[in-house]
Design a protein around this motif. Sequence first.
Motif, PDB file in Angstrom:
ATOM      1  N   LEU A 215     -38.987  22.550  13.030  1.00 31.42           N
ATOM      2  CA  LEU A 215     -38.646  23.178  14.304  1.00 31.42           C
ATOM      3  C   LEU A 215     -37.629  22.340  15.073  1.00 31.42           C
ATOM      4  O   LEU A 215     -36.628  22.854  15.577  1.00 31.42           O
ATOM      5  CB  LEU A 215     -39.912  23.360  15.146  1.00 31.42           C
ATOM      6  CG  LEU A 215     -39.699  24.126  16.450  1.00 31.42           C
ATOM      7  CD1 LEU A 215     -39.712  25.619  16.187  1.00 31.42           C
ATOM      8  CD2 LEU A 215     -40.764  23.780  17.480  1.00 31.42           C
ATOM      9  N   GLU A 216     -37.862  21.035  15.124  1.00 27.16           N
ATOM     10  CA  GLU A 216     -36.949  20.158  15.875  1.00 27.16           C
ATOM     11  C   GLU A 216     -35.558  20.147  15.253  1.00 27.16           C
ATOM     12  O   GLU A 216     -34.548  20.124  15.956  1.00 27.16           O
ATOM     13  CB  GLU A 216     -37.511  18.731  15.929  1.00 27.16           C
ATOM     14  CG  GLU A 216     -38.698  18.593  16.850  1.00 27.16           C
ATOM     15  CD  GLU A 216     -39.455  17.294  16.652  1.00 27.16           C
ATOM     16  OE1 GLU A 216     -40.153  16.884  17.588  1.00 27.16           O
ATOM     17  OE2 GLU A 216     -39.367  16.693  15.560  1.00 27.16           O
ATOM     18  N   ASN A 217     -35.531  20.148  13.917  1.00 29.35           N
ATOM     19  CA  ASN A 217     -34.241  20.178  13.235  1.00 29.35           C
ATOM     20  C   ASN A 217     -33.424  21.400  13.649  1.00 29.35           C
ATOM     21  O   ASN A 217     -32.240  21.303  13.946  1.00 29.35           O
ATOM     22  CB  ASN A 217     -34.450  20.194  11.717  1.00 29.35           C
ATOM     23  CG  ASN A 217     -34.406  18.808  11.108  1.00 29.35           C
ATOM     24  OD1 ASN A 217     -33.351  18.187  11.064  1.00 29.35           O
ATOM     25  ND2 ASN A 217     -35.532  18.307  10.655  1.00 29.35           N
ATOM     26  N   LEU A 218     -34.076  22.548  13.670  1.00 34.39           N
ATOM     27  CA  LEU A 218     -33.366  23.780  14.005  1.00 34.39           C
ATOM     28  C   LEU A 218     -33.026  23.843  15.497  1.00 34.39           C
ATOM     29  O   LEU A 218     -31.940  24.278  15.887  1.00 34.39           O
ATOM     30  CB  LEU A 218     -34.205  25.003  13.606  1.00 34.39           C
ATOM     31  CG  LEU A 218     -34.500  25.152  12.117  1.00 34.39           C
ATOM     32  CD1 LEU A 218     -35.303  26.410  11.860  1.00 34.39           C
ATOM     33  CD2 LEU A 218     -33.207  25.173  11.318  1.00 34.39           C
ATOM     34  N   ALA A 219     -33.983  23.398  16.317  1.00 32.89           N
ATOM     35  CA  ALA A 219     -33.759  23.470  17.762  1.00 32.89           C
ATOM     36  C   ALA A 219     -32.585  22.576  18.179  1.00 32.89           C
ATOM     37  O   ALA A 219     -31.829  22.919  19.091  1.00 32.89           O
ATOM     38  CB  ALA A 219     -35.024  23.073  18.519  1.00 32.89           C
TER      39      ALA A 219
END
Lengths: 270, 327
Positions: B95-99
């Motif tokens: 999630l953090e990678n995409l966000a």
Amino acid sequence: MSTAVVSPPARSGSRPGSMVRHGLILAGRSVAKIRKSPETLLDVTLQPILMLLMFVYLFGGAIAGSTDAYLQLVLPGLMVMIALTASLGTGFALSQDISKGVFDRFRSLPIARSAPLVGAVLGDIVRYAVSLAVLLGFGMLLGFRATTDPVSVLVAVLLVIAFGLSICWLSVLLAMLVRSPQAVMGMSMVVIWPLMFGSNIFAPTETMPGWLQAWVNISPITQLSDTARGLMIGGEVAGPMVASLLWMAGLLLVLFPAASWAYRRRLSRG
Amino acid sequence: MSYAIQAEGLVKRYREHTALAGVDLSVPAGSIAGLLGPNGAGKTTAVRILATLLRLDGGQASVGGFDVSRQPLRVREIIGLTGQYAALDEEMTGLENLALIGRLLDMNRRSARARAEELLEQFELSDAGGRPAKGYSGGMRRRLDLAASLVGRPQVLFLDEPTTGLDPHSRNQVWSMVRSLADEGVTVLLTTQYLEEADRLADRITVIDQGRVVAEGRADELKRRTGGQSLQVRTSLPADLDTVAGILTDLVGRAPHRDEESNLLTVPVEDPVVLSTLVRRLDAAGVVADELALRLPSLDDVFLALTGRTTGPEEITEAPVKEGNLA
């Protein structure tokens, strides 16, 4: 998901405002990475702590007459040393991002080309701050006491961080010239060690041979250590501070353009 | 027809080495183009130039109508790139990678997160979204990496060897995702050393070798160009083999190759029209055939014919298991 093919409005990637904004987002990324794996700070903090213990208890008595007196003298200098070692991390992290392809992703986005660079360097402020806090805390445990006021101590810390931010371009430069992240570390140590020991961090200049004194007296590390000492345990501040600031300006003036050049060159070679 | 990618005479030199020696490429909007070639053919270089990561030394290229040299920022606004190696932050969650990408695309925190969750869902990573990427399997990493290139809903997507090193199941997943993107109107340029991948996915294939285009066309066109189609008949009953062999010999003018074990007869043909005649003749003879196929040569054969080389031993060992017939 429907893909309405509408030409998006031109984004603002080239404006300085967005460079800072994207740089800050990427700095946030660096900080998040430190938070997730704090062990990356270990080498930066452990080294000065070991040095502190070793020098204070092993040589302190011999150099300054007592370990307590030596602790007072050596701790401000060790702060400078931390900035110097921590600055190596900037080039290492950048080199890793490039070789892992993370940079390609960033560069395929409509953000300023320099944003990743800005982000890496801004994120490093946190690394410096954490490492310095660890050193100061540990030093105080051993009995270090600042004899001036908190504001002066804060100024000393900020100056040391500023120095880290100007010397880190050296590691960026090396990282862009050398391919593998590991080689960056090796190369950097070769540059850093003479700088670190060719200073008055550990021993008074008067005890050194003349040729060494000549360098040690003008060395930026000496000047900054003197400034930090003055600010934390009293002594002359103005002279060394001016010299330190001049050094920082000079380093930035030479290293920043060189590092930017090497950065663009490395990226265009792909 | 409007082209999403157009390149003319792309040249890229590295000191004494010429990576691209004048590559032309036109990809119609909304289609999937395959750039096929062995290691070192210049595929990645071409993609990096089109994705504005590399400056070109000659020729010109435009993506979505924007010139890659003069309007790189406009190009970057409409493209997505998935490189050869998963470009992920290992310590960060999916999630953090995409966000992070969403934030860099000027989404606010909430919409970046929403978009990230949407993509995790789409790529069947919702369950893993909260875990650090370092624990992901190869297929999951690849999917996350692909998702990362889609955060900004690109019109043109570059995929550099999207399935290299993936197991067949993960590879199929990536393929179906690429297809559904194309169905939604995204133009896809993918590079591959897997002939099967180009065959399965790409509307048109450009074969490059040593920095030059050696062939261009639809997969079946490329296959036909090297000739060597063959007609295959599998009879239900072994007893019918002789009858069918007789018909084939009569039609084509040469005796077919017989595989008694699987009741399979194979004969090379020049004219595909014989297939319909064969059907009528089999019908008249009352023979039941289990399988009747006009088999085009595989892209492997094409590649060999075009470049005089196979794709190389190390690619073959890595190549995905062939599923079914290429014909």
